[in-house]
Design a protein around this motif. Sequence first.
Motif, PDB file in Angstrom:
ATOM      1  N   LYS A 161       0.821  -1.219   0.000  1.00 23.87           N
ATOM      2  CA  LYS A 161       0.000   0.000   0.000  1.00 23.87           C
ATOM      3  C   LYS A 161       0.859   1.275   0.000  1.00 23.87           C
ATOM      4  N   TYR A 162       2.034   1.170  -0.590  1.00 25.92           N
ATOM      5  CA  TYR A 162       2.973   2.302  -0.604  1.00 25.92           C
ATOM      6  C   TYR A 162       3.477   2.485  -2.030  1.00 25.92           C
ATOM      7  N   GLN A 163       3.608   3.745  -2.453  1.00 25.89           N
ATOM      8  CA  GLN A 163       4.126   4.016  -3.797  1.00 25.89           C
ATOM      9  C   GLN A 163       5.648   3.945  -3.800  1.00 25.89           C
ATOM     10  N   ILE A 164       6.186   3.155  -4.704  1.00 25.66           N
ATOM     11  CA  ILE A 164       7.622   3.015  -4.871  1.00 25.66           C
ATOM     12  C   ILE A 164       8.011   3.625  -6.221  1.00 25.66           C
ATOM     13  N   ASP A 165       8.984   4.508  -6.219  1.00 29.37           N
ATOM     14  CA  ASP A 165       9.462   5.139  -7.446  1.00 29.37           C
ATOM     15  C   ASP A 165      10.866   4.653  -7.756  1.00 29.37           C
ATOM     16  N   ILE A 166      11.018   4.029  -8.914  1.00 31.13           N
ATOM     17  CA  ILE A 166      12.320   3.531  -9.360  1.00 31.13           C
ATOM     18  C   ILE A 166      12.914   4.563 -10.320  1.00 31.13           C
ATOM     19  N   ILE A 167      14.120   5.016 -10.008  1.00 30.91           N
ATOM     20  CA  ILE A 167      14.763   6.068 -10.798  1.00 30.91           C
ATOM     21  C   ILE A 167      16.105   5.546 -11.317  1.00 30.91           C
ATOM     22  N   PRO A 168      16.140   5.044 -12.549  1.00 36.69           N
ATOM     23  CA  PRO A 168      17.409   4.540 -13.105  1.00 36.69           C
ATOM     24  C   PRO A 168      18.371   5.695 -13.384  1.00 36.69           C
ATOM     25  N   GLN A 169      19.643   5.456 -13.135  1.00 37.52           N
ATOM     26  CA  GLN A 169      20.676   6.449 -13.417  1.00 37.52           C
ATOM     27  C   GLN A 169      21.870   5.761 -14.078  1.00 37.52           C
ATOM     28  N   PRO A 170      22.389   6.341 -15.176  1.00 37.60           N
ATOM     29  CA  PRO A 170      23.515   5.717 -15.872  1.00 37.60           C
ATOM     30  C   PRO A 170      24.784   5.742 -15.032  1.00 37.60           C
ATOM     31  N   THR A 171      25.717   4.893 -15.395  1.00 35.11           N
ATOM     32  CA  THR A 171      26.974   4.776 -14.648  1.00 35.11           C
ATOM     33  C   THR A 171      27.679   6.124 -14.518  1.00 35.11           C
ATOM     34  N   ARG A 172      27.644   6.925 -15.572  1.00 37.46           N
ATOM     35  CA  ARG A 172      28.356   8.208 -15.560  1.00 37.46           C
ATOM     36  C   ARG A 172      27.817   9.172 -14.492  1.00 37.46           C
ATOM     37  N   ASN A 173      26.561   8.960 -14.050  1.00 37.97           N
ATOM     38  CA  ASN A 173      25.960   9.854 -13.049  1.00 37.97           C
ATOM     39  C   ASN A 173      25.889   9.240 -11.655  1.00 37.97           C
ATOM     40  N   TRP A 174      26.282   7.984 -11.529  1.00 36.61           N
ATOM     41  CA  TRP A 174      25.992   7.247 -10.306  1.00 36.61           C
ATOM     42  C   TRP A 174      26.604   7.878  -9.061  1.00 36.61           C
ATOM     43  N   GLU A 175      27.812   8.392  -9.172  1.00 40.81           N
ATOM     44  CA  GLU A 175      28.495   8.929  -7.993  1.00 40.81           C
ATOM     45  C   GLU A 175      27.946  10.275  -7.542  1.00 40.81           C
ATOM     46  N   CYS A 176      27.324  11.022  -8.470  1.00 37.69           N
ATOM     47  CA  CYS A 176      26.875  12.365  -8.100  1.00 37.69           C
ATOM     48  C   CYS A 176      25.355  12.490  -7.990  1.00 37.69           C
ATOM     49  N   CYS A 177      24.603  11.549  -8.554  1.00 38.18           N
ATOM     50  CA  CYS A 177      23.151  11.735  -8.608  1.00 38.18           C
ATOM     51  C   CYS A 177      22.496  11.748  -7.237  1.00 38.18           C
ATOM     52  N   SER A 178      22.983  10.910  -6.308  1.00 34.15           N
ATOM     53  CA  SER A 178      22.333  10.856  -4.998  1.00 34.15           C
ATOM     54  C   SER A 178      22.505  12.157  -4.233  1.00 34.15           C
ATOM     55  N   ASP A 179      23.620  12.859  -4.440  1.00 36.30           N
ATOM     56  CA  ASP A 179      23.802  14.153  -3.770  1.00 36.30           C
ATOM     57  C   ASP A 179      22.766  15.165  -4.241  1.00 36.30           C
ATOM     58  N   PHE A 180      22.278  14.996  -5.467  1.00 40.13           N
ATOM     59  CA  PHE A 180      21.225  15.877  -5.955  1.00 40.13           C
ATOM     60  C   PHE A 180      19.866  15.462  -5.409  1.00 40.13           C
ATOM     61  N   PHE A 181      19.562  14.173  -5.397  1.00 41.43           N
ATOM     62  CA  PHE A 181      18.252  13.703  -4.969  1.00 41.43           C
ATOM     63  C   PHE A 181      18.074  13.723  -3.457  1.00 41.43           C
ATOM     64  N   ASP A 182      19.159  13.552  -2.699  1.00 41.68           N
ATOM     65  CA  ASP A 182      19.063  13.497  -1.243  1.00 41.68           C
ATOM     66  C   ASP A 182      18.600  14.836  -0.658  1.00 41.68           C
ATOM     67  N   TYR A 183      17.987  14.738   0.509  1.00 43.94           N
ATOM     68  CA  TYR A 183      17.621  15.892   1.325  1.00 43.94           C
ATOM     69  C   TYR A 183      16.801  16.936   0.566  1.00 43.94           C
ATOM     70  N   ASP A 184      15.721  16.457  -0.016  1.00 39.98           N
ATOM     71  CA  ASP A 184      14.766  17.363  -0.669  1.00 39.98           C
ATOM     72  C   ASP A 184      14.399  18.510   0.280  1.00 39.98           C
ATOM     73  N   PRO A 185      14.379  19.764  -0.183  1.00 42.63           N
ATOM     74  CA  PRO A 185      14.494  20.233  -1.575  1.00 42.63           C
ATOM     75  C   PRO A 185      15.865  20.839  -1.904  1.00 42.63           C
ATOM     76  N   SER A 186      16.931  20.357  -1.259  1.00 39.56           N
ATOM     77  CA  SER A 186      18.238  20.998  -1.412  1.00 39.56           C
ATOM     78  C   SER A 186      18.694  21.069  -2.866  1.00 39.56           C
ATOM     79  N   GLY A 187      18.556  19.952  -3.620  1.00 42.76           N
ATOM     80  CA  GLY A 187      19.030  19.941  -4.998  1.00 42.76           C
ATOM     81  C   GLY A 187      18.322  20.974  -5.863  1.00 42.76           C
ATOM     82  N   ASN A 188      17.002  21.044  -5.713  1.00 39.33           N
ATOM     83  CA  ASN A 188      16.216  22.008  -6.473  1.00 39.33           C
ATOM     84  C   ASN A 188      16.620  23.441  -6.128  1.00 39.33           C
TER      85      ASN A 188
END
Length: 338
Positions: free
Chosen positions: A92-119
């Motif tokens: 009963k919970y929505q799960i969002d799968i967000i694929p990220q290519p290898t070239r972005n793997w090391e930096c993408c989580s720093d953008f997505f983490d701690y909403d709304p910091s990246g935005n």
Amino acid sequence: MGGKAMALHGVQTERKTTEEHLRIQAELIPIIASMFNTEVKGVKFYHTKKDHGDCDLLILNHGKLGNIQQKLKDRFGIIHNNGAVVSFEYDKYQIDIIPQPTRNWECCSDFFDYDPSGNLMGKIAHKFGLKYGFEGLVYPFRGFSGREVADIVLSKDSKNIFTFLGFDYDRYIQGFDTLEEIYEYIINSTYFDSKNFQFDELNHIDRKRNKKRATYNGFLEYINANNISRSYKFEKNKEEYIPVIDATFQDANLNTKLSELKASDEKHRLAAEKFNGNIVMTITGLKDSELGKMIVLFKEHIIFMTGMEFKDFIIATPESEIKELIQKVYTDKYLKNL
């Protein structure tokens, strides 16, 4: 993302406490990792967050994931596909799968983490003429038409990106206890200007998107309620920042790539002045799909007859001769093929 995607398919989900969120995340990470034989990371949030509308999972797309949508559908049932994000219901919970290519793997989580910091950090990057997102820091090149035609990747090193934007990366990776701590972190940037975050300072698309984001609205309420009125004088002409950007991110070869893009764009501009849809429409009277067919036919004819790149031919040929050729192709080929 946002917890409402599955409702579009008649599947009702519910908000979960942080304890339930972490339990579900812990259950799903090994399942998803095994399904796709890849790495999976949960997006981080401030520590005292009480409940959640969905669970965001980043998965490493190493090029061998197969059909992501079909695999998730086979395993979990109904899915919702929103661009690169695939959602499904679990407990009963929505799960969002967000694929990220290898070239972005090391930096993408720093953008997505701690909403709304990246935005919010992205708004500061924009004042330098840059974009900050899951792919790192990029310089968007706009062509003569004003449209963005290419992105020059400056860096995927989060610490260097944060430093350039006036943030303390070491403080960021420690995490945040409250949403207010995230707000204060943004406010403490060297380049924070409270005015730049107001809705009337955003473009139409950004304004529409952020009005729907509770955390962005919360940030505006926070700086207004606390009478935070700081300013930073940015240059009106963002190109004035190019030297310092180039000097900071030397490995990106910004000036060299900009020179190449500008040369290509100038070539495109010259060709567009001498051949475009309006010119063809004026000569032939065609519109809409028929106009499109005529343009394709003309380009194919020129390439076949000359063996040249179409733009090179247009640039090298007098405008009067181009118009004569358009008329000839219209009469001899287009009309005869009707």
